[in-house]
Design an enzyme around this catalytic site. Structure first.
Site, short mmCIF file in Angstrom:
data_model
loop_
_atom_site.label_atom_id
_atom_site.label_comp_id
_atom_site.label_asym_id
_atom_site.label_seq_id
_atom_site.Cartn_x
_atom_site.Cartn_y
_atom_site.Cartn_z
N THR A 1 0.92 -1.11 0.05
CA THR A 1 -0.09 -0.19 -0.09
C THR A 1 0.72 1.47 0.00
OG1 THR A 1 -1.74 -1.17 1.07
CG2 THR A 1 -1.77 1.36 1.43
N ASP B 1 2.10 -7.67 -4.11
CA ASP B 1 1.01 -7.61 -2.96
C ASP B 1 1.70 -8.44 -1.90
OD1 ASP B 1 -1.28 -8.57 -1.10
OD2 ASP B 1 -2.01 -6.72 -2.24
N SER B 2 1.78 -8.01 -0.64
CA SER B 2 2.45 -8.69 0.46
C SER B 2 1.92 -10.07 0.57
CB SER B 2 2.57 -8.02 1.47
OG SER B 2 1.32 -7.91 2.21
N SER B 3 0.74 -10.39 0.24
CA SER B 3 0.15 -11.62 0.37
C SER B 3 0.53 -12.74 -0.79
CB SER B 3 -1.51 -11.70 0.07
OG SER B 3 -1.77 -11.21 -1.13
N ASP C 1 0.39 -7.15 5.64
CA ASP C 1 -0.10 -8.61 5.76
C ASP C 1 1.08 -9.39 6.11
OD1 ASP C 1 -2.67 -7.56 5.64
OD2 ASP C 1 -2.83 -8.30 3.31
N THR D 1 1.95 -21.10 21.54
CA THR D 1 0.60 -20.79 22.15
C THR D 1 -0.32 -19.98 21.24
OG1 THR D 1 -0.65 -19.67 23.69
CG2 THR D 1 1.43 -18.66 23.22
N GLN D 2 -1.54 -20.58 21.30
CA GLN D 2 -2.74 -19.58 20.38
C GLN D 2 -2.92 -18.36 20.65
OE1 GLN D 2 -6.20 -21.93 20.12
NE2 GLN D 2 -5.27 -23.98 19.48
#
Length: 471
Positions: A13, A59-61, A92, A278-279
């Site tokens: 962006t 795009d960073s994705s 992202d 850990t979550q």
């Protein structure tokens, strides 16, 4: 004296411009060069910078291993020409890239600052200009009266975060990033304040790039009702997976069912490295430190301590690419490399060759790195006691640690001995040493570990683990 900062644009962006520079409603597209980015912001042209961009902006994705390597090679090629580097990146996957760069950039003595924005630079309410200017000043350090930050970091909004500690926590807020398990390393207000006690020390060795990564990694997140038999089909023999990031509950809690442990044993038996993190957004996994979580350790699961998911994935990818031996990967995964984790765990595992004995002794070399860290706990564990000489007699196991070096200090304790009574219904002995053993470790090149029992026993392993904290 080097005066310039190199800006490396990967896309995202922050580097988007209007297709028609005269029409603010026209569609956005990636900028072709620095002139297009800085054209409407003359202040950017006042900073001594050079600019380059990836062969193909993304795009960073779409970020991947190959692009991490491409960014790393640009830094390596230009390392001696610039005071520091600013990497423009989509938000992202920025934390993944920052973590990957932290592992591959060795002997770092200059800033590598990643930044981006939630809103394009050409929009009236964009956060991009402040982020970009501040990132340039941090990368330029002394030119702008800013303390040197010799590490990979993310600057976003008002905070500078260690790159391998950062996470994107908000998709739209200008405070888009956080560092859940490590305090910010810098703050930007009227002045840019770098908190010196929180940053890594610069290296005096020659910088080099180690860009060997393996993407043979998968992330699994536990949830109630997860079918472990279904998962087994993913990990069939020769599946190509070499590492698993297992996201467990709380501080490393996991199901205690037979099906779950059989699943972990099945995966571990294929020499696949399993890392427990850990979550929770914030917190630690302290596997093996306490008896309740030791069963996972016995199976071969490795504690991910307070690694972020991004750091855990990239660190495991890096170690799978640089190490061939599973034991070496597990050992290095538990030890801090470049500030990515607070706790380090040093494991020493000794196997029993089917002996029926009441005595065991071994010698180990004390890791040099440990002497610079704060000792939290030292744990000895006798795993899977399969036979006892007297089944109805109380089993007593004594474990001791003693230095193999001469002490000059008369007040120094030369040994530390702990006794544990093992119930006849239990097959493991979990022994916690107190912190007085720190004096032995600090003043010894090597130590002797001894295990004695009041009867002959047959056991599978003796695990000896040292838990320490980065100072």
């Amino acid at each position: 004296m080097l005066e310039k900062v190199l800006i490396i644009n990967t896309g995202g962006t922050i580097g988007m411009v209007h297709n028609d520079s005269q029409d603010s409603t026209s569609p956005l597209r990636p900028a072709k060069d620095w002139h297009e980015i800085a054209n409407e912001h003359p202040i950017l042209k006042k900073f001594p910078t050079d600019y380059c961009q990836l062969e193909k902006l993304i795009d960073s994705s779409d970020m991947c291993l190959e692009i991490w390597v491409e960014i790393g090679k640009i830094i390596e090629k230009n390392y001696d020409k610039y005071r520091g580097f600013v990497v423009l990146h989509g938000t992202d996957t920025m934390a993944f890239t920052a973590s990957a760069l932290s592992f591959m950039c060795k002997n770092l003595s200059k800033p590598i600052i990643l930044t981006g924005s939630q809103v394009p630079l050409q929009s009236p309410r964009s956060d991009a200009l402040q982020n970009l200017i501040t990132a340039i000043q941090i990368a330029g350090n002394e030119i702008y009266g800013v303390r040197l930050v010799p590490e990979v970091a993310i600057f976003f909004r008002d905070t500078l975060l260690r790159g391998n500690r950062a996470r994107k926590i908000d998709a739209t807020n200008y405070f888009g990033f956080s560092s859940p398990n490590y305090p910010v390393i810098g703050e930007a207000g009227g002045d840019i304040k770098i908190i010196k006690d929180r940053i890594l020390k610069p290296s005096h060795d020659k910088f080099y790039l180690d860009a060997r990564f393996s993407n043979e990694v998968i992330v699994l997140e536990l949830f109630p009702g997860l079918n472990f038999n279904y998962l087994k089909s993913i990990f069939k023999e020769n599946c190509g997976i070499k590492g698993v990031i297992l996201k467990t509950y709380g501080n490393g809690n996991a199901p205690t069912t037979k099906e779950f442990f059989e699943f972990l044993k099945y995966v571990s038996s294929q020499k696949i490295v399993i890392i427990d993190i850990t979550q929770c957004t914030k917190g630690f996994v302290k596997m093996g430190l306490y008896e309740a979580s030791a069963r996972l350790t016995d199976i071969g699961v490795i504690s991910g301590t307070d690694l972020t998911p991004e750091a855990a994935v990239t660190k495991l990818m890096y170690l799978l690419g640089t190490c061939r031996d599973v034991k070496q990967i597990k050992r290095k995964m538990q030890v801090d490399i470049c500030g990515e984790q607070t706790l380090s765990q040093y494991d020493f595992v000794f196997e029993n060759r089917d002996e029926f004995t009441d005595y065991f002794a071994t010698e180990i070399t004390v890791p040099k790195k440990l002497k610079k860290e704060y000792l939290l706990r030292l744990v000895g564990r006798v795993v899977n006691i399969t036979e006892r000489e007297f089944k109805d007699k109380e089993l007593k196991i004594t474990m001791s640690i003693e230095s193999l070096d001469d002490y000059d200090d008369n007040f120094m304790e030369a040994s530390n001995k702990i006794q544990k009574i093992v119930d006849k219904n239990k097959n493991d002995a979990h022994i916690l040493f107190n912190k007085s053993v720190k004096r032995i470790l600090d003043n010894s090149k090597s130590i002797r570990i001894t295990m004695e029992s009041n009867m002959k026993i047959k056991w599978e392993n003796i695990n000896f683990s040292i838990y320490s904290e980065l100072i």
